[in-house]
Scaffold this motif. Structure first.
Motif, PDB file in Angstrom:
ATOM      1  N   THR A  21      75.237  62.091  79.584  1.00  0.00           N
ATOM      2  CA  THR A  21      74.905  63.382  80.201  1.00  0.00           C
ATOM      3  C   THR A  21      75.481  63.478  81.597  1.00  0.00           C
ATOM      4  OG1 THR A  21      72.877  63.527  78.894  1.00  0.00           O
ATOM      5  CG2 THR A  21      73.005  64.883  80.875  1.00  0.00           C
ATOM      6  N   GLU A  22      75.329  62.400  82.365  1.00  0.00           N
ATOM      7  CA  GLU A  22      75.875  62.417  83.731  1.00  0.00           C
ATOM      8  C   GLU A  22      77.389  62.493  83.719  1.00  0.00           C
ATOM      9  OE1 GLU A  22      75.715  59.764  87.859  1.00  0.00           O
ATOM     10  OE2 GLU A  22      74.419  59.262  86.161  1.00  0.00           O
ATOM     11  N   GLU A  23      78.003  61.727  82.795  1.00  0.00           N
ATOM     12  CA  GLU A  23      79.460  61.757  82.722  1.00  0.00           C
ATOM     13  C   GLU A  23      79.949  63.133  82.284  1.00  0.00           C
ATOM     14  OE1 GLU A  23      83.333  60.579  83.070  1.00  0.00           O
ATOM     15  OE2 GLU A  23      81.505  59.561  83.759  1.00  0.00           O
ATOM     16  N   ARG A  26      79.824  65.431  85.265  1.00  0.00           N
ATOM     17  CA  ARG A  26      80.936  65.209  86.200  1.00  0.00           C
ATOM     18  C   ARG A  26      82.201  65.880  85.706  1.00  0.00           C
ATOM     19  NH1 ARG A  26      80.143  61.372  90.124  1.00  0.00           N
ATOM     20  NH2 ARG A  26      78.226  60.145  89.961  1.00  0.00           N
ATOM     21  N   THR A 109      77.337  62.279  93.950  1.00  0.00           N
ATOM     22  CA  THR A 109      75.944  62.704  93.806  1.00  0.00           C
ATOM     23  C   THR A 109      75.377  62.785  95.229  1.00  0.00           C
ATOM     24  OG1 THR A 109      75.761  61.622  91.661  1.00  0.00           O
ATOM     25  CG2 THR A 109      73.713  62.185  92.800  1.00  0.00           C
ATOM     26  N   VAL A 118      74.946  66.539  91.075  1.00  0.00           N
ATOM     27  CA  VAL A 118      76.258  65.951  90.804  1.00  0.00           C
ATOM     28  C   VAL A 118      77.267  67.042  91.100  1.00  0.00           C
ATOM     29  CG1 VAL A 118      77.750  64.947  89.050  1.00  0.00           C
ATOM     30  CG2 VAL A 118      75.318  64.402  89.052  1.00  0.00           C
ATOM     31  N   VAL A 141      70.374  67.460  89.668  1.00  0.00           N
ATOM     32  CA  VAL A 141      69.824  66.350  88.878  1.00  0.00           C
ATOM     33  C   VAL A 141      68.625  66.820  88.050  1.00  0.00           C
ATOM     34  CG1 VAL A 141      68.708  64.085  89.050  1.00  0.00           C
ATOM     35  CG2 VAL A 141      70.686  64.631  90.508  1.00  0.00           C
ATOM     36  N   LEU A 144      69.955  68.045  84.890  1.00  0.00           N
ATOM     37  CA  LEU A 144      70.391  66.898  84.070  1.00  0.00           C
ATOM     38  C   LEU A 144      69.195  66.174  83.460  1.00  0.00           C
ATOM     39  CD1 LEU A 144      73.259  65.392  86.276  1.00  0.00           C
ATOM     40  CD2 LEU A 144      73.460  66.918  84.312  1.00  0.00           C
ATOM     41  N   ASP A 145      68.149  66.004  84.268  1.00  0.00           N
ATOM     42  CA  ASP A 145      66.943  65.346  83.744  1.00  0.00           C
ATOM     43  C   ASP A 145      66.332  66.136  82.597  1.00  0.00           C
ATOM     44  OD1 ASP A 145      67.266  63.344  85.579  1.00  0.00           O
ATOM     45  OD2 ASP A 145      65.796  64.115  87.003  1.00  0.00           O
TER      46      ASP A 145
END
Length: 516
Positions: A21-23, A26, A109, A118, A141, A144-145
């Protein structure tokens, strides 16, 4: 185990979901920032007199369309031209811009006015490739969470479903396994196997377990010894084993066997066979084998002893009759005729006894011949010991025991007497020859019967072959089979010929090494 696998898979899936998810965020913010920075409208607006008025609507439209948290366009000095919160326009940008001012886009971040996010910062170049503005796009974030939580919820539901399916499958497998093992657990099965193995290999009876296709599933030590089975007998079909044909047929057939006697090369075996079932399933059959060799030999000796006793009883009766005749002749005043009658009978009996005793020094064989001669005489058959019969003292080694000689001669003489009686005739006879020729013992029994047909020569030594009728066929046809077995055990051979009737010739080596 299922729970551990599911839990481990869920943890790995969660870690992978968070990282992916983070990638993904980005890559997404980098693509949006690059697209906005490369827009000609943005380049034209940042060099205009009022960049905020031209760029704020555009930035908000891009933000809504791409789903990012913010799209901030700023001057090289970091003064915002656009922001989701209009009150933040004109204020300094919170974050790093040095790499972008050097002409390189980057991601980080950072905690800004909207919280941790991010973000990606890309430079805006004019036609002279100078940095005239910066574009920053980001996803908080918190968003994202929320995305990770949504994925985790799906993963947890999937893990619970997998756990439920695995648990149900485990329960069903356990129930089925318990049903097949009759409720026993692993420890109980282990103990039962140990007891089972100990019992199988300590019982003196031979035991064979055959599957429904007549393959050997198990053979204990006694069975291997009795039947001389190879080491790799398990999983082999009965038809492939070196067994007598009658025994192979018994084991391969689906019929039960009760106390059937079979003769192998070295043993007389009593066979019992019964089917094994579980409900409607056919599990094969269990076969028990008992060594009947010694008992059969003792039975033969007992039959000989009984024959001797019957012969003596008959002779006693005949002697009483002769004595009465002699006494009557004397009372009638004919002593000469009484003496002639008595001496004639005595001379006939004494002549046979002297002939046998002088020719055969082996006492057991001599007693057998005398007893068989008396039995044959009662049945109207004359037993003749041929003139060339001669077995001297110490000619027969201990390894060729008297019991085996009794088995061979006794069965051959009994069969010959039966054959001579069945053929009838004026003078049914049986001729017996027993002599040592070089290093071999020759035993020959001939009769005046009908002989053995050429088509039956190969079958007469099989268990069960007999010309007699009887109420117990399993006990018939053993005599010649025993003769063949004993002869083969001592390294000899049996030949079948025909002169006036059937002629059986047994040749046995006397040398110890030949008989080993």
């Amino acid at each position: 185990m299922v729970a551990a696998v599911v839990a481990g898979g869920a943890v790995l899936a969660c870690l992978h979901a968070a990282g992916s998810t983070e990638e993904s965020a980005r890559r997404r913010v980098t693509a949006v920032a690059s697209s906005v920075a490369d827009s000609p409208a943005v380049v034209a607006a940042v060099v205009g007199p009022d960049p905020s008025r031209a760029l704020q609507p555009y930035a908000e439209q891009v933000r809504r369309d791409t789903g990012v948290a913010f799209v901030t366009i700023m001057s090289p000095a970091g003064i915002r031209y656009t922001h989701p919160n209009p009150r933040m326009i004109g204020r300094p940008f919170l974050g790093h811009t040095e790499p972008a001012l050097a002409g390189r886009a980057f991601t980080e971040t950072f905690t800004g006015t909207l919280g941790p996010s991010v973000r990606s910062v890309s430079p805006v170049f004019d036609r002279g490739h100078r940095v005239v503005a910066l574009v920053s796009t980001g996803i908080t974030v918190r968003i994202l969470d929320r995305q990770v939580r949504d994925q985790l919820l799906a993963l947890i539901l999937l893990a619970l479903l997998a756990l439920a399916v695995g648990g149900a499958g485990t329960y069903l497998v356990n129930v089925r396994l318990r049903r097949h093992t009759h409720g026993m657990d692993a420890a109980q099965l282990g103990r039962m196997y140990e007891y089972h193995n100990a019992i199988l290999h300590t019982v003196r009876e031979g035991l064979l377990l055959l599957d429904p296709h007549a393959r050997v599933a198990l053979a204990n030590g006694a069975a291997r010894e009795l039947l001389r089975l190879p080491e790799d007998v398990e999983e082999r079909e009965v038809g492939e084993l070196a067994l007598p044909e009658s025994l192979r047929a018994c084991l391969s057939s689906g019929r039960p066997c009760v106390d059937e006697i079979h003769v192998t090369r070295e043993h007389v075996v009593v066979v019992n066979k019964s089917a094994v079932t579980s409900g409607t399933r056919d599990l094969g059959s269990v076969v028990t084998l008992r060594d009947h060799t010694e008992l059969q030999a003792l039975s033969g000796e007992l039959d000989s002893v009984r024959g001797f006793a019957e012969s003596l009883r008959s002779q006693t009766h005949e002697a009483a009759n002769r004595l009465h005749t002699v006494v009557s002749l004397i009372e009638l005043g004919r002593p000469e005729e009484a003496i002639e009658f008595a001496t004639a009978e005595l001379e006939l009996t004494q002549r046979l006894t002297d002939r046998v005793v002088s020719a055969v020094a082996e006492p057991v064989v001599a007693a057998l011949l005398l007893g068989k001669a008396a039995q044959a005489n009662e049945r109207g058959v004359e037993l003749v010991v041929t003139p060339d019969t001669e077995i001297g003292d110490s000619m027969i080694p201990e390894t060729l025991g008297s019991r085996d000689l009794v088995t061979i001669l006794g069965n051959l003489i009994d069969n010959a007497v039966d054959a001579a009686m069945e053929a009838g005739g004026d003078a049914p006879r049986v001729f017996v020859t027993a002599r040592v020729s070089g290093d071999r013992l020759l035993l020959r029994v001939a009769d005046t019967g009908g002989g053995v047909g050429a088509d039956a020569v190969e079958e007469i030594f099989d268990r069960g072959w007999s010309t007699k009728d009887g109420t117990r066929p399993a006990r018939r046809g053993l005599g010649l089979a025993l003769v063949a077995q004993v002869t083969a055990r001592h390294g000899g051979r049996v030949e079948v010929g025909r002169e006036i009737g059937a002629v059986f010739t047994v040749t046995l080596p006397l040398a110890r090494e030949a008989m080993a």
